[in-house]
Each structure stands twice: as structure tokens, then as C-alpha cells.
Design a protein around this motif. Structure first.
Motif, PDB file in Angstrom:
ATOM      1  N   TYR A   1      64.417   2.533  -2.477  1.00 21.24           N
ATOM      2  CA  TYR A   1      64.892   3.909  -2.437  1.00 21.24           C
ATOM      3  C   TYR A   1      65.399   4.272  -1.049  1.00 21.24           C
ATOM      4  O   TYR A   1      64.736   3.994  -0.056  1.00 21.24           O
TER       5      TYR A   1
ATOM      6  N   LYS B   1      53.757  10.044 -12.116  1.00 19.10           N
ATOM      7  CA  LYS B   1      54.957   9.430 -12.686  1.00 19.10           C
ATOM      8  C   LYS B   1      56.145  10.402 -12.696  1.00 19.10           C
ATOM      9  O   LYS B   1      57.283  10.014 -12.507  1.00 19.10           O
ATOM     10  N   GLY B   2      55.868  11.681 -12.886  1.00 16.24           N
ATOM     11  CA  GLY B   2      56.925  12.685 -12.965  1.00 16.24           C
ATOM     12  C   GLY B   2      57.753  12.798 -11.691  1.00 16.24           C
ATOM     13  O   GLY B   2      58.942  13.118 -11.746  1.00 16.24           O
TER      14      GLY B   2
ATOM     15  N   LEU C   1      58.595  10.340  -9.616  1.00 19.53           N
ATOM     16  CA  LEU C   1      59.572   9.252  -9.609  1.00 19.53           C
ATOM     17  C   LEU C   1      60.669   9.512 -10.639  1.00 19.53           C
ATOM     18  O   LEU C   1      61.837   9.230 -10.388  1.00 19.53           O
ATOM     19  N   GLU C   2      60.302  10.082 -11.768  1.00 22.58           N
ATOM     20  CA  GLU C   2      61.293  10.416 -12.789  1.00 22.58           C
ATOM     21  C   GLU C   2      62.255  11.491 -12.284  1.00 22.58           C
ATOM     22  O   GLU C   2      63.448  11.445 -12.548  1.00 22.58           O
ATOM     23  N   LYS C   3      61.737  12.461 -11.542  1.00 25.79           N
ATOM     24  CA  LYS C   3      62.553  13.570 -11.048  1.00 25.79           C
ATOM     25  C   LYS C   3      63.509  13.148  -9.934  1.00 25.79           C
ATOM     26  O   LYS C   3      64.677  13.509  -9.938  1.00 25.79           O
ATOM     27  N   TYR C   4      63.009  12.392  -8.960  1.00 26.65           N
ATOM     28  CA  TYR C   4      63.803  12.060  -7.777  1.00 26.65           C
ATOM     29  C   TYR C   4      64.324  10.626  -7.741  1.00 26.65           C
ATOM     30  O   TYR C   4      65.286  10.339  -7.036  1.00 26.65           O
ATOM     31  N   GLY C   5      63.674   9.746  -8.463  1.00 22.84           N
ATOM     32  CA  GLY C   5      64.025   8.325  -8.403  1.00 22.84           C
ATOM     33  C   GLY C   5      65.473   8.013  -8.722  1.00 22.84           C
ATOM     34  O   GLY C   5      66.092   7.197  -8.049  1.00 22.84           O
ATOM     35  N   GLY C   6      66.011   8.668  -9.717  1.00 21.55           N
ATOM     36  CA  GLY C   6      67.385   8.388 -10.124  1.00 21.55           C
ATOM     37  C   GLY C   6      68.411   8.602  -9.031  1.00 21.55           C
ATOM     38  O   GLY C   6      69.342   7.824  -8.875  1.00 21.55           O
TER      39      GLY C   6
ATOM     40  N   LYS D   1      67.214   5.907  -5.841  1.00 20.73           N
ATOM     41  CA  LYS D   1      67.116   4.456  -6.037  1.00 20.73           C
ATOM     42  C   LYS D   1      68.461   3.792  -5.791  1.00 20.73           C
ATOM     43  O   LYS D   1      69.483   4.204  -6.337  1.00 20.73           O
TER      44      LYS D   1
END
Length: 83
Positions: A28, A62-63, A65-70, A73
Motif C-alpha cells: 500500500y 476488516k472494514g 482495509l475494505e474502505k481504504y485498501g482499494g 493498494k
């Protein structure tokens, strides 16, 4: 297809111009996220260039990573040859 980045390459990105971290097998780019981070920029700067998996999961669910990961990454960790 996702870019493959070695741990050595991630380790080179640890200054104000470019900061990468590893979480699980993802790489990231957190350079432009420093001021947005609710926990402050200081901890991100401390983890820059490193595998932050253990610290990340200690404080995040987990939320997150789902919120910001996209948007952060940039690739995955490339498996390095074992001698």
C-alpha cells in the motif's frame, strides 16, 4: 494484473516523498494518506517501508482495509527465491 513488489523495494519507500507498507500480502502506498489517518501520521511514518501486518490488525478491523485498501493498494508482495 497487480504489480509484484519485493520486500526490498518496499523498504526503499520510507521517506516523505514515498511511503509504502505491507499488510498481509498487499503493498500500500500511504504517502498521500498521512494526514487522513485518524491515528495520526506519526505511526504511519514509523511503519513506512516495513511489513505492518501485525500492527495493522492489532488496531484495525476488516472494514478499514475494505474502505481504504482499494485506493491505496498498488500491488502484492513478490515471493523471493529461498536459498
Amino acid at each position: 494484473m497487480s504489480q509484484q513488489i519485493t520486500k526490498a523495494e518496499v523498504a526503499q519507500h520510507k521517506d516523505e516523498k514515498s511511503m509504502y507498507i505491507i499488510v498481509d500480502d498487499g503493498v500500500y502506498d500511504i504517502t498521500n494518506f498521512l494526514e487522513e489517518h485518524p491515528g495520526g501520521a506519526k505511526i504511519l511514518k514509523r511503519m513506512a517501508g516495513k511489513d505492518a501486518t501485525k500492527a495493522f490488525w492489532k488496531y484495525h478491523g476488516k472494514g478499514v482495509l475494505e474502505k481504504y485498501g482499494g485506493k491505496l493498494k498498488i500491488g502484492t508482495v513478490k515471493e523471493e527465491a529461498k536459498l
